[in-house]
Design an enzyme around this catalytic site. Sequence first.
Site, PDB file in Angstrom:
ATOM      1  N   SER A 145      45.920  43.313  38.991  1.00 37.32           N
ATOM      2  CA  SER A 145      46.336  42.117  39.569  1.00 37.32           C
ATOM      3  C   SER A 145      44.956  41.049  38.671  1.00 37.32           C
ATOM      4  O   SER A 145      43.616  41.080  38.509  1.00 37.32           O
ATOM      5  CB  SER A 145      45.542  41.890  40.956  1.00 37.32           C
ATOM      6  OG  SER A 145      46.011  40.674  41.825  1.00 37.32           O
ATOM      7  N   TYR A 158      42.076  42.671  49.879  1.00 38.53           N
ATOM      8  CA  TYR A 158      43.221  43.490  48.180  1.00 38.53           C
ATOM      9  C   TYR A 158      42.325  42.885  47.308  1.00 38.53           C
ATOM     10  O   TYR A 158      42.769  43.867  46.135  1.00 38.53           O
ATOM     11  CB  TYR A 158      44.025  42.368  48.619  1.00 38.53           C
ATOM     12  CG  TYR A 158      44.979  41.980  47.954  1.00 38.53           C
ATOM     13  CD1 TYR A 158      46.270  43.030  47.455  1.00 38.53           C
ATOM     14  CD2 TYR A 158      45.259  41.440  46.498  1.00 38.53           C
ATOM     15  CE1 TYR A 158      47.294  42.892  46.561  1.00 38.53           C
ATOM     16  CE2 TYR A 158      45.847  41.193  44.688  1.00 38.53           C
ATOM     17  CZ  TYR A 158      47.125  41.488  45.608  1.00 38.53           C
ATOM     18  OH  TYR A 158      47.982  42.338  44.487  1.00 38.53           O
TER      19      TYR A 158
END
Length: 254
Positions: A145, A158
Amino acid sequence: MNDLFSLAGKNILITGSAQGIGFLLATGLGKYGAQIIINDITAERAELAVEKLHQEGIQAVAAPFNVTHKHEIDAAVEHIEKDIGPIDVLVNNAGIQRRHPFTEFPEQEWNDVIAVNQTAVFLVSQAVTRHMVERKAGKVINICSMQSELGRDTITPYAASKGAVKMLTRGMCVELARHNIQVNGIAPGYFKTEMTKALVEDEAFTAWLCKRTPAARWGDPQELIGAAVFLSSKASDFVNGHLLFVDGGMLVAV
């Protein structure tokens, strides 16, 4: 030249692939000739995804298991290797998102994010790469990510999980490259998906994103397929430990 990117005869296991980006990657990789092994926590969703791929003329089978439960993972991988065929490529795609201010983040939700986004990558990769080591061949693609490198409000767990997957990718490369196994990551920027739906509908956020990103737009999920094909094919046989950003230039801009 076409053979360089061909996936004909390859078995590709994609975790969390019954929907979203996982299913998109399944479709894209399947169209390059691979047999796709669809994973989901529920058999019903996995079988439905397989049916959709069959309608597209793509070879696919279902392998439902919980990516956070080691005993399920080990049993499923042994079943695949014995009854379906060797796993040539593993795509660690399964992931979840939870949003809270850092000081109020519930411990259980932290644990959930880490379990699915981080620990599952370790567990599934460990089970699959044991067989790859025996064969002296294989590829692993970890879906990372922008938050593997950048932080953002309300998603600290996250970001922590994706930063860990970046380093897991590098550590796996160091240990597994000698066995002719390539371990790389794809780091998507901001794409229009179910996970980002709330942000897409937020006009202020979209305006900020378009200003922040050199490409000045949201990414189309279809634009992730090329990176996955490259890292799954022999075109990437000497690419290892690399994190491929597909982000419209966002990471390099200030």
